[in-house]
Design a protein around this motif. Structure first.
Motif, PDB file in Angstrom:
ATOM      1  N   SER A 146       0.520   2.497   5.603  1.00 26.92           N
ATOM      2  CA  SER A 146       0.255   3.371   4.465  1.00 26.92           C
ATOM      3  C   SER A 146      -0.055   4.761   4.985  1.00 26.92           C
ATOM      4  O   SER A 146      -0.307   4.967   6.176  1.00 26.92           O
ATOM      5  N   ILE A 147      -0.049   5.739   4.073  1.00 23.87           N
ATOM      6  CA  ILE A 147      -0.362   7.113   4.478  1.00 23.87           C
ATOM      7  C   ILE A 147      -1.802   7.209   4.957  1.00 23.87           C
ATOM      8  O   ILE A 147      -2.095   7.866   5.963  1.00 23.87           O
ATOM      9  N   ASP A 148      -2.725   6.527   4.273  1.00 21.05           N
ATOM     10  CA  ASP A 148      -4.129   6.536   4.688  1.00 21.05           C
ATOM     11  C   ASP A 148      -4.293   5.953   6.089  1.00 21.05           C
ATOM     12  O   ASP A 148      -5.023   6.492   6.929  1.00 21.05           O
ATOM     13  N   HIS A 149      -3.627   4.825   6.333  1.00 22.41           N
ATOM     14  CA  HIS A 149      -3.761   4.147   7.620  1.00 22.41           C
ATOM     15  C   HIS A 149      -3.144   4.979   8.739  1.00 22.41           C
ATOM     16  O   HIS A 149      -3.710   5.077   9.840  1.00 22.41           O
ATOM     17  N   GLN A 157      -5.327  -5.395  10.152  1.00 22.21           N
ATOM     18  CA  GLN A 157      -4.320  -5.884  11.104  1.00 22.21           C
ATOM     19  C   GLN A 157      -2.906  -5.435  10.725  1.00 22.21           C
ATOM     20  O   GLN A 157      -1.924  -6.055  11.140  1.00 22.21           O
ATOM     21  N   ALA A 158      -2.802  -4.371   9.945  1.00 26.10           N
ATOM     22  CA  ALA A 158      -1.484  -3.862   9.564  1.00 26.10           C
ATOM     23  C   ALA A 158      -0.968  -2.904  10.636  1.00 26.10           C
ATOM     24  O   ALA A 158      -1.721  -2.425  11.497  1.00 26.10           O
ATOM     25  N   LYS A 170       4.965  -1.422  -5.197  1.00 27.01           N
ATOM     26  CA  LYS A 170       5.804  -1.527  -4.006  1.00 27.01           C
ATOM     27  C   LYS A 170       5.075  -1.136  -2.726  1.00 27.01           C
ATOM     28  O   LYS A 170       5.068  -1.882  -1.747  1.00 27.01           O
ATOM     29  N   SER A 171       4.494   0.047  -2.688  1.00 27.97           N
ATOM     30  CA  SER A 171       3.946   0.582  -1.433  1.00 27.97           C
ATOM     31  C   SER A 171       2.460   0.279  -1.279  1.00 27.97           C
ATOM     32  O   SER A 171       1.710   0.195  -2.260  1.00 27.97           O
ATOM     33  N   THR A 172       2.044   0.134  -0.026  1.00 26.20           N
ATOM     34  CA  THR A 172       0.627  -0.082   0.270  1.00 26.20           C
ATOM     35  C   THR A 172      -0.191   1.159  -0.055  1.00 26.20           C
ATOM     36  O   THR A 172      -1.356   1.062  -0.440  1.00 26.20           O
ATOM     37  N   THR A 173       0.407   2.329   0.097  1.00 21.70           N
ATOM     38  CA  THR A 173      -0.291   3.572  -0.238  1.00 21.70           C
ATOM     39  C   THR A 173      -0.692   3.595  -1.708  1.00 21.70           C
ATOM     40  O   THR A 173      -1.835   3.934  -2.052  1.00 21.70           O
ATOM     41  N   ALA A 174       0.232   3.220  -2.588  1.00 20.11           N
ATOM     42  CA  ALA A 174      -0.077   3.180  -4.020  1.00 20.11           C
ATOM     43  C   ALA A 174      -1.138   2.130  -4.319  1.00 20.11           C
ATOM     44  O   ALA A 174      -2.008   2.332  -5.174  1.00 20.11           O
ATOM     45  N   LYS A 175      -1.093   1.003  -3.624  1.00 17.53           N
ATOM     46  CA  LYS A 175      -2.096  -0.039  -3.824  1.00 17.53           C
ATOM     47  C   LYS A 175      -3.483   0.457  -3.439  1.00 17.53           C
ATOM     48  O   LYS A 175      -4.468   0.203  -4.148  1.00 17.53           O
TER      49      LYS A 175
END
Length: 458
Positions: A304-307, A298-299, A196-201
């Motif tokens: 995400s948490i990292d971003h 370009q997000a 689901k989440s970009t953080t997990a990805k």
């Protein structure tokens, strides 16, 4: 220069206070071209000496890289890995004052399989990266992130006949042509669609990359892998790890030598260099990185948490130049946790397990809440589904299969959050599920014979 440190309490420097006509503070007779740290102006030659010294001093102080040792350098094509490659090339050249003594080899991990990109664009990017690798004259390998799904066991060692080779040696006629003809496994794309989440990805990509680098290093008998992590990237990782419940991993994630993988050591030789200094170094030497898109390209700021952490740290660093150094130096005071047994590490990220806590802990409270929130099965069951009526007719627990709860027991807290985003644990790499299944089997066997064991304390 060895004692160069940023000031702890620097204040924001107004841009108007930085003059374009300043003289180099080191040589005193050449016009400055870059301002480092708080407000220190350096000319081109002095700045290059400054960066090279940081790189070489980081390697020298560790005393871990021996003369003549073969080192595998992970090259992504980005600015940081391009700068690291150039520093290594310059250090091994005949014109170097003191030549580096190790022997580098290069490996590129193609991570674009997690993106919905046309195959032509992916092949074009890989071709540009391979042109750079071939131009170095060093032994070079290329692999794709999909290969990490087929590593046969928890050690990451490659077994001939069990799965596809984890990389192609582009110096032995196994280059881009054979790599492009290989069938890219669609399972990786399916896994990322289910998360689901970009953080997990992003966490999943990082773990797969490290596992694949470890497997490639083992297969070709390298004991060390060089990573191009700058101090800026490490500062971001520190705060991001803490925000994701990975505080116990901060030390191994940011130290010079990461030894969590056992016989393979990850080293970070440019961990004292900031991203700004890397950009200036590449500009002065005309090093051209290869643009490789990522999950957050370009997000939005909060993708995400990292971003989000990256935006916060780089924004603060622009106004307060000691931000990055203060974060990394504080984290450097933490002690790294080493393994004490064969089952006290996470099967996904290989970090020491941080889930062996008391019954009154916050983790146990979260687990209890998750158990109560489940419906349709006995809360005490270890299966992901129940086929019975509560009268003993349920056969789920009797099936020799791996369920979510089985895998979660073998994961650290941070990786548990990643796995919870997945719909099916069977989508995890095969060696991860095999190691988790082995642990469950050993635990059940121990429980069966517990009454026959002699207590060591008696």
């Amino acid at each position: 220069m060895c004692s160069v440190q940023d000031e702890d309490g620097d204040i924001a420097v107004p841009r108007s206070a930085i003059s374009a006509d300043r003289v180099c503070m080191k040589c005193k007779d050449t016009k400055a071209v870059v301002v480092t740290r708080v407000n220190d102006a350096l000319c081109r030659d002095c700045f290059i000496v400054y960066v090279v010294h940081k790189f070489r001093a980081t390697i020298g102080k560790s005393h871990l890289i021996r003369d003549g040792e073969e080192i595998l350098l992970a090259f992504s094509g980005g600015p940081c890995s391009s700068a690291l490659l150039h520093l290594v090339q310059e250090g091994l050249s005949q014109r170097a004052h003191k030549r580096l003594r190790f022997k580098p080899s290069l490996v590129h991990i193609d991570e674009m399989g997690v993106l919905d990109l046309p195959s032509e664009e992916r092949e074009k990017t890989n071709a540009a990266i391979l042109d750079v690798l071939r131009g170095t004259g060093y032994p070079c390998y290329i692999s794709s992130l999909e290969q990490a799904l087929d590593l046969p066991d928890g050690s990451g060692e490659q077994k001939v006949g069990h799965c596809r080779p984890p990389c192609w040696n582009i110096d032995n006629g196994e280059g881009l042509e054979n790599y492009n003809r290989a069938k890219h496994d669609k399972r990786l794309a399916d896994v990322f669609k289910s998360i689901k989440s970009t953080t997990a990805k992003e966490n999943y990509v990082r773990n797969l990359r490290n596992q694949l680098l470890t497997a490639i290093a083992r297969r070709h008998s390298y004991s060390k892998v060089m990573l191009a992590n700058t101090s800026t990237r490490l500062a971001i990782r520190i705060l991001s790890d803490i925000g994701q419940g990975r505080g116990g991993q901060v030390s191994v994630d940011t130290c010079f030598a990461d030894e969590r993988h056992g016989d393979i050591m990850f080293v970070r030789p440019i961990r004292e260099v900031t991203s700004k200094e890397v950009a200036m170094y590449n500009s002065l030497y005309r090093v051209e990185p290869v643009f490789v898109p990522t999950l957050t390209t370009q997000a939005s700021r909060g993708a995400s948490i990292d971003h989000l952490t990256e935006c916060f740290v780089t924004g603060l660093q622009a106004e307060f130049p000691s931000t990055v150094s203060n974060i990394t130096r504080t984290a450097g005071k933490l002690d790294s946790v080493v393994r004490t047994g064969t089952e006290d590490f996470c099967v996904l990220c290989q970090s020491p397990l941080d889930t062996n806590v008391g019954e009154a802990s916050a983790l146990r409270a979260v687990e209890f809440s998750d158990m109560l929130s489940k419906r349709g099965c006995d809360p005490g069951s270890t299966t992901s589904g129940c086929c019975g009526e509560g009268d003993g007719s349920c056969q789920s627990s009797k099936v020799n299969s791996l369920h979510n709860t089985d895998v979660i027991k073998a994961l650290c807290y941070g990786c548990r959050l990643t796995v919870k985003d997945m719909t099916d644990v069977s989508q995890l790499p095969s060696h991860v599920t095999q190691e988790a299944a082995s642990r469950i089997s050993r635990l059940r066997m121990k429980e069966d014979i517990q009454d026959f064991l002699i207590d060591g304390d008696s």
